[in-house]
Write a protein that holds these residues in place. Structure first.
Motif, PDB file in Angstrom:
ATOM      1  N   LEU A 121      29.946  20.470  65.440  1.00  0.00           N
ATOM      2  CA  LEU A 121      29.794  19.068  65.072  1.00  0.00           C
ATOM      3  C   LEU A 121      29.571  18.198  66.301  1.00  0.00           C
ATOM      4  N   CYS A 122      28.803  17.133  66.114  1.00  0.00           N
ATOM      5  CA  CYS A 122      28.589  16.185  67.200  1.00  0.00           C
ATOM      6  C   CYS A 122      29.882  15.438  67.513  1.00  0.00           C
ATOM      7  N   LYS A 123      30.070  15.176  68.766  1.00  0.00           N
ATOM      8  CA  LYS A 123      31.283  14.523  69.254  1.00  0.00           C
ATOM      9  C   LYS A 123      31.544  13.195  68.546  1.00  0.00           C
ATOM     10  N   GLU A 124      30.498  12.387  68.373  1.00  0.00           N
ATOM     11  CA  GLU A 124      30.678  11.069  67.774  1.00  0.00           C
ATOM     12  C   GLU A 124      31.220  11.163  66.347  1.00  0.00           C
ATOM     13  N   ASP A 125      30.667  12.102  65.567  1.00  0.00           N
ATOM     14  CA  ASP A 125      31.092  12.237  64.173  1.00  0.00           C
ATOM     15  C   ASP A 125      32.549  12.662  64.076  1.00  0.00           C
ATOM     16  N   CYS A 126      32.936  13.628  64.879  1.00  0.00           N
ATOM     17  CA  CYS A 126      34.306  14.131  64.830  1.00  0.00           C
ATOM     18  C   CYS A 126      35.293  13.071  65.317  1.00  0.00           C
ATOM     19  N   GLU A 127      34.979  12.413  66.402  1.00  0.00           N
ATOM     20  CA  GLU A 127      35.910  11.443  66.976  1.00  0.00           C
ATOM     21  C   GLU A 127      36.045  10.194  66.105  1.00  0.00           C
ATOM     22  N   GLN A 128      34.946   9.768  65.476  1.00  0.00           N
ATOM     23  CA  GLN A 128      35.039   8.610  64.585  1.00  0.00           C
ATOM     24  C   GLN A 128      35.821   8.952  63.325  1.00  0.00           C
ATOM     25  N   TRP A 129      35.666  10.176  62.839  1.00  0.00           N
ATOM     26  CA  TRP A 129      36.423  10.664  61.673  1.00  0.00           C
ATOM     27  C   TRP A 129      37.917  10.582  61.965  1.00  0.00           C
ATOM     28  N   TRP A 130      38.325  11.112  63.095  1.00  0.00           N
ATOM     29  CA  TRP A 130      39.739  11.089  63.482  1.00  0.00           C
ATOM     30  C   TRP A 130      40.220   9.658  63.697  1.00  0.00           C
ATOM     31  N   GLU A 131      39.419   8.851  64.351  1.00  0.00           N
ATOM     32  CA  GLU A 131      39.786   7.457  64.624  1.00  0.00           C
ATOM     33  C   GLU A 131      40.024   6.683  63.329  1.00  0.00           C
ATOM     34  N   ASP A 132      39.183   6.886  62.332  1.00  0.00           N
ATOM     35  CA  ASP A 132      39.303   6.158  61.070  1.00  0.00           C
ATOM     36  C   ASP A 132      40.416   6.704  60.180  1.00  0.00           C
ATOM     37  N   CYS A 133      40.937   7.878  60.496  1.00  0.00           N
ATOM     38  CA  CYS A 133      42.022   8.470  59.696  1.00  0.00           C
ATOM     39  C   CYS A 133      43.373   8.436  60.406  1.00  0.00           C
ATOM     40  N   LYS A 134      43.422   7.995  61.642  1.00  0.00           N
ATOM     41  CA  LYS A 134      44.632   8.166  62.460  1.00  0.00           C
ATOM     42  C   LYS A 134      45.846   7.407  61.938  1.00  0.00           C
ATOM     43  N   ASP A 135      45.628   6.398  61.103  1.00  0.00           N
ATOM     44  CA  ASP A 135      46.756   5.654  60.531  1.00  0.00           C
ATOM     45  C   ASP A 135      47.135   6.155  59.143  1.00  0.00           C
ATOM     46  N   ASP A 136      46.448   7.184  58.661  1.00  0.00           N
ATOM     47  CA  ASP A 136      46.782   7.775  57.362  1.00  0.00           C
ATOM     48  C   ASP A 136      47.873   8.820  57.528  1.00  0.00           C
ATOM     49  N   VAL A 137      48.253   9.443  56.412  1.00  0.00           N
ATOM     50  CA  VAL A 137      49.304  10.455  56.433  1.00  0.00           C
ATOM     51  C   VAL A 137      48.855  11.689  55.661  1.00  0.00           C
ATOM     52  N   THR A 138      49.410  12.837  56.039  1.00  0.00           N
ATOM     53  CA  THR A 138      49.144  14.093  55.327  1.00  0.00           C
ATOM     54  C   THR A 138      50.319  15.027  55.549  1.00  0.00           C
ATOM     55  N   CYS A 139      50.358  16.100  54.794  1.00  0.00           N
ATOM     56  CA  CYS A 139      51.484  17.031  54.886  1.00  0.00           C
ATOM     57  C   CYS A 139      51.063  18.409  55.383  1.00  0.00           C
ATOM     58  N   LYS A 140      49.746  18.607  55.587  1.00  0.00           N
ATOM     59  CA  LYS A 140      49.274  19.935  55.945  1.00  0.00           C
ATOM     60  C   LYS A 140      48.192  19.887  57.017  1.00  0.00           C
ATOM     61  N   THR A 141      48.153  20.956  57.807  1.00  0.00           N
ATOM     62  CA  THR A 141      47.128  21.097  58.838  1.00  0.00           C
ATOM     63  C   THR A 141      45.863  21.735  58.279  1.00  0.00           C
ATOM     64  N   ASP A 142      46.017  22.797  57.507  1.00  0.00           N
ATOM     65  CA  ASP A 142      44.888  23.516  56.922  1.00  0.00           C
ATOM     66  C   ASP A 142      44.798  23.156  55.445  1.00  0.00           C
ATOM     67  N   TRP A 143      43.776  22.414  55.093  1.00  0.00           N
ATOM     68  CA  TRP A 143      43.645  21.942  53.715  1.00  0.00           C
ATOM     69  C   TRP A 143      42.969  22.961  52.810  1.00  0.00           C
ATOM     70  N   HIS A 144      42.586  24.094  53.338  1.00  0.00           N
ATOM     71  CA  HIS A 144      41.954  25.134  52.520  1.00  0.00           C
ATOM     72  C   HIS A 144      42.975  25.932  51.710  1.00  0.00           C
ATOM     73  N   LYS A 145      44.204  25.984  52.172  1.00  0.00           N
ATOM     74  CA  LYS A 145      45.165  26.887  51.536  1.00  0.00           C
ATOM     75  C   LYS A 145      46.585  26.348  51.652  1.00  0.00           C
ATOM     76  N   GLY A 146      47.481  26.928  50.849  1.00  0.00           N
ATOM     77  CA  GLY A 146      48.896  26.615  50.949  1.00  0.00           C
ATOM     78  C   GLY A 146      49.378  25.456  50.100  1.00  0.00           C
TER      79      GLY A 146
END
Length: 242
Positions: A121-146
């Motif tokens: 992935l291009c750096k800009e896409d990945c970093e903007q994705w993380w930047e726009d989600c950094k104030d959200d919450v989640t309970c898992k690292t791997d969303w494919h399983k578990g």
């Protein structure tokens, strides 16, 4: 005779390469072959000229309660709209892109026979994705399983707790690589490098040239498919016989 076989080998290799530059995964919702889809919805629209997704799939990709995978983005409360738009774009990329051939791998799963692995992935896409989600919450690292799927949709497992995004994903690299079991690979390449795949783009799809670059780079180290070697052996046998 050798020249004839060499020509067949080059032709066959070229055909296989072209297939990988314009193909769809054998997964849950993708079409068998890519083609125009003029009515793709909203964020999926950039793929309308050549897509592996249908209009219905593109619309469902935008819904919170989608039939695509029954996946609940709001598993730790309402996901922010600025974060969710990246997961919608990620879904469009996964479902619609016809240029993922170099990274498609076989997988033994009930709902799909192929997956993508380490798509750069291009750096800009990945970093903007993380930047726009950094104030959200989640309970898992791997969303494919578990997940707990007992209700028919994903819920946080009992032994987990909702945490701040940056506690789960400390960096853009950790999020992009881990959230979908290394479907993506974080790179330091920018969008103008021609060395990374773009989740977000307008106009003609820039990812075909990127896929072509990686496919060509992989060719010297790739072994020729066994079925093709068998085919060439049969051809050579008949040529020598007649």
């Amino acid at each position: 005779m050798l020249l004839f076989l060499a020509s067949l080998l080059a032709l066959s290799s070229g055909i296989l390469s072209l297939d990988k530059l314009n193909m769809c995964m054998d997964a849950k919702h993708q079409k068998v072959e890519p083609g125009p889809e003029g009515a793709l919805y909203h964020q999926c629209a950039p793929w309308r000229d050549n897509a592996c997704c249908t209009a219905n799939t593109s619309e469902e990709a935008h819904n919170d309660h989608s039939y695509l995978y029954n996946f609940n983005w709001n598993h730790c409360g309402a996901m922010s709209s600025k974060c969710k738009k990246h997961f919608i774009q990620d879904t469009c990329f996964y479902e619609c892109s016809p240029h993922l051939g170099p990274w498609i791998q076989p997988v033994d799963q009930s709902w799909r026979k192929e997956r993508i692995l380490n798509v750069p992935l291009c750096k800009e896409d990945c970093e903007q994705w993380w930047e726009d989600c950094k104030d959200d919450v989640t309970c898992k690292t791997d969303w494919h399983k578990g997940w707990d799927w007992s209700s028919g949709t994903n819920k946080c497992p009992e032994d987990s707790k909702c945490r701040k995004w940056t506690d789960v994903f400390a960096t853009p690299k950790s999020m992009c690589e881990q959230v979908w079991s290394y479907s993506y690979l974080y790179t330091t390449y920018s969008k103008d490098s021609g060395r990374c795949m773009q989740l977000w783009f307008t106009g003609s799809n820039p990812n075909k040239k990127v896929a072509e670059y990686y496919l060509n780079a992989a060719q010297p180290g790739q072994s020729f498919p066994v079925f093709m070697l068998h085919f060439l052996f049969v051809i050579s046998f008949f040529v020598t016989m007649f």
